[in-house]
Design an enzyme around this catalytic site. Structure first.
Site, PDB file in Angstrom:
ATOM      1  N   GLY A  55       0.827  -1.192   0.000  1.00 25.37           N
ATOM      2  CA  GLY A  55       0.000   0.000   0.000  1.00 25.37           C
ATOM      3  C   GLY A  55       0.862   1.242   0.000  1.00 25.37           C
ATOM      4  O   GLY A  55       2.071   1.174   0.242  1.00 25.37           O
ATOM      5  N   CYS A  86       5.404  -6.082   1.203  1.00 25.77           N
ATOM      6  CA  CYS A  86       5.754  -4.653   1.249  1.00 25.77           C
ATOM      7  C   CYS A  86       5.187  -4.002   2.516  1.00 25.77           C
ATOM      8  O   CYS A  86       5.651  -4.271   3.602  1.00 25.77           O
ATOM      9  CB  CYS A  86       5.301  -3.949  -0.024  1.00 25.77           C
ATOM     10  SG  CYS A  86       6.262  -4.474  -1.456  1.00 25.77           S
ATOM     11  N   TYR A  87       4.151  -3.169   2.385  1.00 22.89           N
ATOM     12  CA  TYR A  87       3.561  -2.544   3.567  1.00 22.89           C
ATOM     13  C   TYR A  87       3.118  -3.609   4.558  1.00 22.89           C
ATOM     14  O   TYR A  87       3.228  -3.430   5.780  1.00 22.89           O
ATOM     15  CB  TYR A  87       2.375  -1.678   3.144  1.00 22.89           C
ATOM     16  CG  TYR A  87       1.633  -1.040   4.299  1.00 22.89           C
ATOM     17  CD1 TYR A  87       2.117   0.105   4.922  1.00 22.89           C
ATOM     18  CD2 TYR A  87       0.436  -1.583   4.774  1.00 22.89           C
ATOM     19  CE1 TYR A  87       1.441   0.700   5.985  1.00 22.89           C
ATOM     20  CE2 TYR A  87      -0.250  -1.005   5.827  1.00 22.89           C
ATOM     21  CZ  TYR A  87       0.249   0.138   6.427  1.00 22.89           C
ATOM     22  OH  TYR A  87      -0.422   0.716   7.491  1.00 22.89           O
ATOM     23  N   HIS A 176       7.360  -7.237  -4.511  1.00 27.04           N
ATOM     24  CA  HIS A 176       6.096  -7.725  -5.068  1.00 27.04           C
ATOM     25  C   HIS A 176       6.334  -9.012  -5.865  1.00 27.04           C
ATOM     26  O   HIS A 176       6.756  -8.955  -7.024  1.00 27.04           O
ATOM     27  CB  HIS A 176       5.467  -6.665  -5.981  1.00 27.04           C
ATOM     28  CG  HIS A 176       4.918  -5.488  -5.251  1.00 27.04           C
ATOM     29  ND1 HIS A 176       3.674  -5.485  -4.668  1.00 27.04           N
ATOM     30  CD2 HIS A 176       5.463  -4.276  -4.981  1.00 27.04           C
ATOM     31  CE1 HIS A 176       3.459  -4.318  -4.079  1.00 27.04           C
ATOM     32  NE2 HIS A 176       4.522  -3.566  -4.258  1.00 27.04           N
ATOM     33  N   GLU A 178       4.082 -10.895  -7.074  1.00 27.30           N
ATOM     34  CA  GLU A 178       2.960 -11.130  -7.988  1.00 27.30           C
ATOM     35  C   GLU A 178       3.162 -10.495  -9.363  1.00 27.30           C
ATOM     36  O   GLU A 178       2.444 -10.837 -10.305  1.00 27.30           O
ATOM     37  CB  GLU A 178       1.654 -10.608  -7.371  1.00 27.30           C
ATOM     38  CG  GLU A 178       1.540  -9.107  -7.252  1.00 27.30           C
ATOM     39  CD  GLU A 178       2.161  -8.530  -5.986  1.00 27.30           C
ATOM     40  OE1 GLU A 178       1.841  -7.371  -5.653  1.00 27.30           O
ATOM     41  OE2 GLU A 178       2.968  -9.227  -5.337  1.00 27.30           O
ATOM     42  N   SER A 231     -26.278  -7.225 -22.797  1.00 33.72           N
ATOM     43  CA  SER A 231     -25.643  -6.205 -23.624  1.00 33.72           C
ATOM     44  C   SER A 231     -25.155  -6.783 -24.945  1.00 33.72           C
ATOM     45  O   SER A 231     -24.796  -6.043 -25.852  1.00 33.72           O
ATOM     46  CB  SER A 231     -24.446  -5.607 -22.878  1.00 33.72           C
ATOM     47  OG  SER A 231     -23.413  -6.578 -22.747  1.00 33.72           O
ATOM     48  N   GLY A 233     -22.612  -8.812 -24.784  1.00 30.07           N
ATOM     49  CA  GLY A 233     -21.241  -9.162 -24.437  1.00 30.07           C
ATOM     50  C   GLY A 233     -21.163 -10.493 -23.703  1.00 30.07           C
ATOM     51  O   GLY A 233     -22.175 -11.113 -23.368  1.00 30.07           O
ATOM     52  N   VAL A 234     -19.940 -10.919 -23.426  1.00 33.06           N
ATOM     53  CA  VAL A 234     -19.696 -12.225 -22.802  1.00 33.06           C
ATOM     54  C   VAL A 234     -20.239 -12.271 -21.376  1.00 33.06           C
ATOM     55  O   VAL A 234     -20.887 -13.244 -20.969  1.00 33.06           O
ATOM     56  CB  VAL A 234     -18.191 -12.545 -22.805  1.00 33.06           C
ATOM     57  CG1 VAL A 234     -17.907 -13.839 -22.044  1.00 33.06           C
ATOM     58  CG2 VAL A 234     -17.663 -12.649 -24.230  1.00 33.06           C
ATOM     59  N   ASP A 235     -19.990 -11.205 -20.598  1.00 29.51           N
ATOM     60  CA  ASP A 235     -20.300 -11.237 -19.166  1.00 29.51           C
ATOM     61  C   ASP A 235     -21.798 -11.423 -18.900  1.00 29.51           C
ATOM     62  O   ASP A 235     -22.206 -12.309 -18.152  1.00 29.51           O
ATOM     63  CB  ASP A 235     -19.829  -9.942 -18.491  1.00 29.51           C
ATOM     64  CG  ASP A 235     -18.381  -9.631 -18.801  1.00 29.51           C
ATOM     65  OD1 ASP A 235     -17.630 -10.578 -19.070  1.00 29.51           O
ATOM     66  OD2 ASP A 235     -18.016  -8.447 -18.789  1.00 29.51           O
ATOM     67  N   LYS A 376     -12.317 -11.832 -16.141  1.00 31.60           N
ATOM     68  CA  LYS A 376     -12.866 -12.101 -17.466  1.00 31.60           C
ATOM     69  C   LYS A 376     -12.492 -13.480 -17.997  1.00 31.60           C
ATOM     70  O   LYS A 376     -13.340 -14.204 -18.532  1.00 31.60           O
ATOM     71  CB  LYS A 376     -12.383 -11.024 -18.440  1.00 31.60           C
ATOM     72  CG  LYS A 376     -12.788 -11.247 -19.888  1.00 31.60           C
ATOM     73  CD  LYS A 376     -14.263 -10.985 -20.135  1.00 31.60           C
ATOM     74  CE  LYS A 376     -14.529  -9.505 -20.185  1.00 31.60           C
ATOM     75  NZ  LYS A 376     -15.913  -9.194 -20.612  1.00 31.60           N
TER      76      LYS A 376
END
Length: 521
Positions: A55, A86-87, A176, A178, A231, A233-235, A376
């Protein structure tokens, strides 16, 4: 029994969502909540591992965030593994009696760390090299460790880069792991979670589907009816298919255009009504230029349309629909507000997603958001299990608020929408013809609110400029611009200027995310 959840307490790092995503890629379910969540919230989730994120704060600041009272006693008593990043490392050191100071030499960007061979066996660095390149981002540093802690690695400048107390199950990384800039970071995370913590890597999308179906059936009463906004769309399609699998034809979908109705009806067997509300939307958006205000208006109008549709259904069914299904994703939640469950204190709203921040508070329908903890690519995986056609799942994301977010300024000005649709169609078709559609996460055109001087047909023109945007990404949280061949760009630019009346200049957006977002508004 502890659950198999890896819980991330978010203290505002721009990389926190990546920790969540990287852990899920190991087939381990991870969940991110605010770092200042109550102890009860943490206890209810019953995690086996807790990660304290990085953070922008300093542990010396009077208002710096921290875990709740009783947290240390809770993790000690229940044998929960804790990893500070980190933080998060500095928080562990300070709260357990060590010392953190403002570093004489701040460390940002790529750095080399030296692993302490003496504590390597069985610790954080059982795997990986003795020297590793990592991504640092810190100004404070730990100079005195709490009792029982050892230094597992130091930076080349001598700063503490990793700590561990195996007996108490506390670990910390000052970098980090990640991010891709830490090449051996995923190896370290995998070793920590699987080998040290003994987490079961058995999380599967099939489990997600079955669990969500149970949740939906428990939430929606046996006589309740549900509306879903599609819509194209995929979602929203995957969300609708999932809810349809749970409650059948008590789901009623609304779609706003005709071009993919056949997929909805023939392939997915979804009950869909097509509604054209373009006049209603455009009349409300006339003269509006502020992007946040646009999103609020669009969200309000969506609900108005659903309320009307719900009233019509009530007349037909004799029962008013109770719920509204939306294809909200985890990135929508993260970007629309501070981390889930937070009190809006430790991160900035990037933009209000119309599903999240744009809905009116007095809406009558209750929300069902079966995808709100998924990224996604995970939604696409779920769609495959639900037998959504692969061709449909490969479609590029389409913005929930529609083309309004691709026209900075007044959406209704001139013939901006017509021009944008024509340019977008040429651009996307060219991408498909070149065989690179599946290499690109998202591609679209943007109508720029400027006019430029040009020469067309040996005459001076003063026409519109448009921009082309294409990005590559894994989950939509970070993205890089797609590197087109020059000939492709030359051909597309010529075709747009020759075919679309009112356009005399084509620009290419070559900005990554961050610092920009994928969409322009």
């Amino acid at each position: 029994m502890k659950s198999n959840i890896v819980l991330i307490l978010d203290y505002g790092s721009q990389y926190t969502h990546l920790i969540t995503r990287r852990i899920r890629s190991l087939s381990i379910f991870s969940l991110c909540i605010s770092g200042t969540s109550s102890l009860k919230t943490i206890q209810d989730l019953n995690p086996s591992v807790i990660i304290l994120s990085g953070g922008p704060h300093s542990v010396h600041s009077p208002n710096s965030p921290s875990f709740p009272d009783g947290f240390l006693e809770y993790v000690d008593k229940n044998g929960i593994f804790v990893l500070g990043i980190c933080y998060g490392l500095q928080l562990i050191v300070q709260k357990l009696g060590g010392q953190v100071v403002i570093g004489e030499k701040q460390e940002y960007g790529k750095m080399v760390i030296q692993v302490n061979v003496g504590v390597k066996d069985g610790g954080l660095f059982k795997v990986g090299g003795e020297k590793q390149v990592v991504w640092m981002s810190h100004g404070d540093e730990a100079v005195k460790l709490p009792e029982g802690f050892e230094v597992a690695a130091r930076s080349e400048q001598g700063a503490v880069a990793a700590v561990e107390n195996r007996e108490r199950r506390f670990y910390g990384l000052q970098y980090h792991p990640e991010v891709t800039h830490s090449p051996e970071g995923m190896q370290t995370l995998r070793h920590f979670l699987l080998d040290i913590c003994g987490v079961d890597a058995g999380w599967k999308m099939q489990d997600v589907m079955e669990e969500e179906i149970k949740v939906i059936r428990n939430m929606v009463g046996p006589q309740d009816h549900v509306i879903c906004a599609l819509s194209g769309g995929v979602d929203s399609t995957v969300a609708a298919t999932l809810v349809h699998k749970a409650i059948g034809d008590r789901l009623h979908c609304i779609f706003e255009q005709e071009r993919v109705m056949q997929t909805f009806e023939s392939d997915l067997h979804l009950p869909v009504t097509c509604v054209d509300a373009s006049v209603q939307f455009l009349s409300e958006l006339k003269g509006v230029t502020d992007p946040e205000k646009k999103r609020k208006i669009i969200g309000k109008e969506f609900i108005s349309i659903f309320d009307t549709f719900a009233h019509d259904l009530e007349q037909k069914l004799g029962r008013k629909p109770t719920y509204l299904v939306q294809g909200t994703l985890y990135p929508d939640v993260i970007e629309s507000c501070p981390p889930p469950g937070s009190g809006k204190t430790h991160s900035h709203t990037i933009k209000s997603h119309h599903n999240v921040g744009g809905l009116p508070k007095d809406m009558k329908l209750k929300l069902i958001e079966p995808l709100k903890l998924l990224f996604k690519d995970e939604v696409r995986e779920l769609g495959k299990i639900l037998d959504v056609p692969v061709s449909f799942l490969k479609r590029h994301p389409f913005p929930g608020p529609g083309l309004a977010v691709r026209i900075p300024g007044d959406v209704t000005q001139g013939n901006a929408l017509d021009i944008l649709c024509q340019v977008d169609e040429i651009f996307i078709q060219a991408i498909k013809d070149a065989g690179i559609y599946d290499e690109i996460w998202q591609a679209f055109a943007v109508f720029l609110p400027v006019k430029t001087t040009g020469v067309q047909g040996d005459q001076r023109t003063h026409s519109n400029a448009v921009a082309l945007r294409a990005v590559t990404s894994q989950d939509g949280m970070t993205a890089d611009w797609y590197y087109f061949e020059h000939k492709f760009l030359d051909d597309v630019s010529r075709k747009i200027c020759n075919s679309v009346r009112g356009v005399n200049r084509v620009c290419l957006d070559i900005t990554s995310k961050p610092p920009s977002t994928i969409e322009w508004e």
